[in-house]
Enzyme design. Structure first.
Site, mmCIF file in Angstrom:
data_model
loop_
_atom_site.group_PDB
_atom_site.id
_atom_site.type_symbol
_atom_site.label_atom_id
_atom_site.label_comp_id
_atom_site.label_asym_id
_atom_site.label_seq_id
_atom_site.Cartn_x
_atom_site.Cartn_y
_atom_site.Cartn_z
ATOM 1 C CE LYS A 1 -3.712 2.268 2.762
ATOM 2 N NZ LYS A 1 -4.347 2.451 3.649
ATOM 3 C CE LYS B 1 -6.150 2.162 -0.251
ATOM 4 N NZ LYS B 1 -6.471 1.953 1.053
#
Ligand code: PBG
Length: 334
Positions: free
Chosen positions: A203, A256
Site C-alpha cells: 500500500k 493499492k
C-alpha cells in the site's frame, strides 16, 4: 521449385483476430467478471441517511437501514462481497481509537445486521485506526511518531471483534510491521479459524486516497503516512512485503492504488501463489467521474477498461466503487 511450392513472403495481418465480436471474444486474454468484484461502502450512524460524498459523485454515506437495501441489490447483481468503512463522529475519535473496540460501535453493529440480513455476502472489513483516531493516523501517535508494536495489540483486538461480529475477511490497511502475524495469532487464539486475512500488503503513500479521506473525514491532522505506507518510487521493496505477509499467514495480498501501480500488480502476480487483489481507489474513481461530468470521458467504458487492465496485469480480485455499475454493464453486454 514450382510456383505452388514457393514460400511467399507472407504479409502479417493481426487484424484478422479482431475482425468480429466472436473472433475477438475467442482471442481475449483477460476478462473481468462480476465474481471478481468487491463493492466498498461508507456507513454512517442514524436512520434513513444518505449523505453524498462530494468528491465521489454517485457515492453516498449510508445509514445501516439503507445499506442493507443497497447490499441486497449488490448481492442480486452477483457481487460476492462488500468492503465496509465506518464514518465515525468527531466526538468519538480519541488518540488510541477506543471506539474501534466498542461492541455497540457503528461498524460492529453494521456487521451483525448485514450478516443476518444478507447472509450470502462476504463481509470485508478494514483493520486500521484512522477512522477512530483523533490524529487521523492508522496507528497510535506519540510525539509525532507512529508506534508500531503498541498499535499491533489494538489491531489484533479489532480483527477479533470484527470476526466475532461476523466479518469473513479482515483486511489490515495500516501497514504496521508484523500486523498480519499478530492478527492471525489473535484470530486463532480466539477460535476464529475460518476468518481470512486480506493484507493491504503493498500500500503506497498515495495522494489518490484524498476523496476517501473526505468521505470519512479521516485525513491525518498532522504529518503524512510516509513512515508506514510505501514510497511510490519503489517496486523491489514490494517483494519484501509479499514475503513477510506470506510467512505471517495472509490469505490474500493486495496492491493499492491500482492504475498507477499495474507493474506492481504484475510483479506480485509473478511472485506469489496467493490470490492478488487490487484496490481501484477513491481518487481513481473520482477522476473518471469528474472527466465524465465534463463530457470528456465515457465513465462506463473507461471503468470497464480500467478493471480489465487490472485483470490483464494479473489481479484476481478488484475493489472498486464502480463494482455495481460494472456488474450492470457486464450483464448488459452478455
Ligand atoms: C485507511 C484506508 C485508506 C483507504 C482504505 N483504507 C486511506 C488511507 O490509508 O489514508 C483508501 C481507500 C480509497 O482511497 O479508496 N487505512
Amino acid at each position: 521449385m514450382t510456383e505452388a511450392g514457393r514460400i511467399r513472403n507472407i504479409p502479417h495481418r493481426p487484424r484478422r483476430n479482431r475482425s468480429s465480436r466472436a473472433m475477438r471474444s475467442f482471442v481475449a486474454e483477460a476478462r473481468v467478471g462480476v465474481d471478481d468484484l468487491i463493492q466498498p461502502f461508507f456507513v454512517i450512524d442514524g436512520e434513513n441517511q444518505r449523505v453524498p460524498v462530494t468528491s465521489m459523485p454517485g457515492v453516498n454515506r449510508l445509514s445501516v437501514d439503507l445499506l442493507v437495501e443497497e447490499c441486497r441489490r449488490t448481492a442480486d447483481l452477483g457481487i460476492g462481497s462488500v468492503a465496509l468503512f465506518p464514518v465515525i463522529a468527531d466526538s468519538l475519535k480519541t488518540p488510541h481509537g477506543e471506539e474501534a473496540l466498542n461492541p455497540d460501535g457503528l461498524l460492529l453493529r453494521t456487521i451483525r445486521i448485514l450478516k443476518a440480513e444478507v447472509p450470502e455476502l462476504l463481509l470485508f472489513t478494514d483493520v486500521a485506526l484512522d477512522p477512530y483516531s483523533s490524529d487521523g493516523h492508522d496507528g497510535i501517535v506519540e510525539d509525532g511518531r507512529i508506534l508500531n508494536d503498541e498499535t499491533l495489540e489494538v489491531l489484533a483486538r479489532m480483527a477479533v471483534v470484527q470476526a466475532e461480529a461476523g466479518a469473513d475477511i479482515v483486511a489490515p490497511s495500516d501497514m504496521m510491521d508484523g500486523r498480519v502475524g499478530a492478527i492471525r495469532t489473535a484470530l486463532d487464539d480466539a477460535g476464529c479459524l475460518e476468518t481470512a486475512i486480506c493484507s493491504y500488503c503493498v500500500k503506497y503513500a498515495s495522494a489518490f486516497y484524498g476523496p476517501f479521506r473526505d468521505a470519512l473525514d479521516s485525513a491525518p491532522r498532522a504529518g503524512d503516512k510516509k513512515t508506514y505506507q510505501m514510497d511510490p518510487r519503489n517496486a523491489r521493496e514490494a517483494l519484501r512485503e509479499i514475503r513477510l505477509d506470506e510467512t505471517e499467514g495472509a490469505d490474500w495480498l493486495m496492491v493499492k492504488p491500482g492504475l498507477p501501480y499495474l507493474d506492481v500488480v504484475r510483479l506480485m502476480r509473478e511472485s506469489t501463489t496467493l490470490p492478488v487483489a487490487v484496490y481501484h481507489v477513491s481518487g481513481e474513481y473520482a477522476m473518471l467521474k469528474a472527466a465524465a461530468q465534463n463530457g470528456w470521458l465515457d465513465y462506463e467504458k473507461c471503468l470497464v477498461e480500467s478493471l480489465t487492465g487490472f485483470k490483464r496485469a494479473g489481479a484476481d480480485v478488484i475493489l472498486t466503487y464502480g463494482a455495481m455499475d460494472a456488474a450492470r454493464l457486464l450483464a448488459a453486454a452478455d
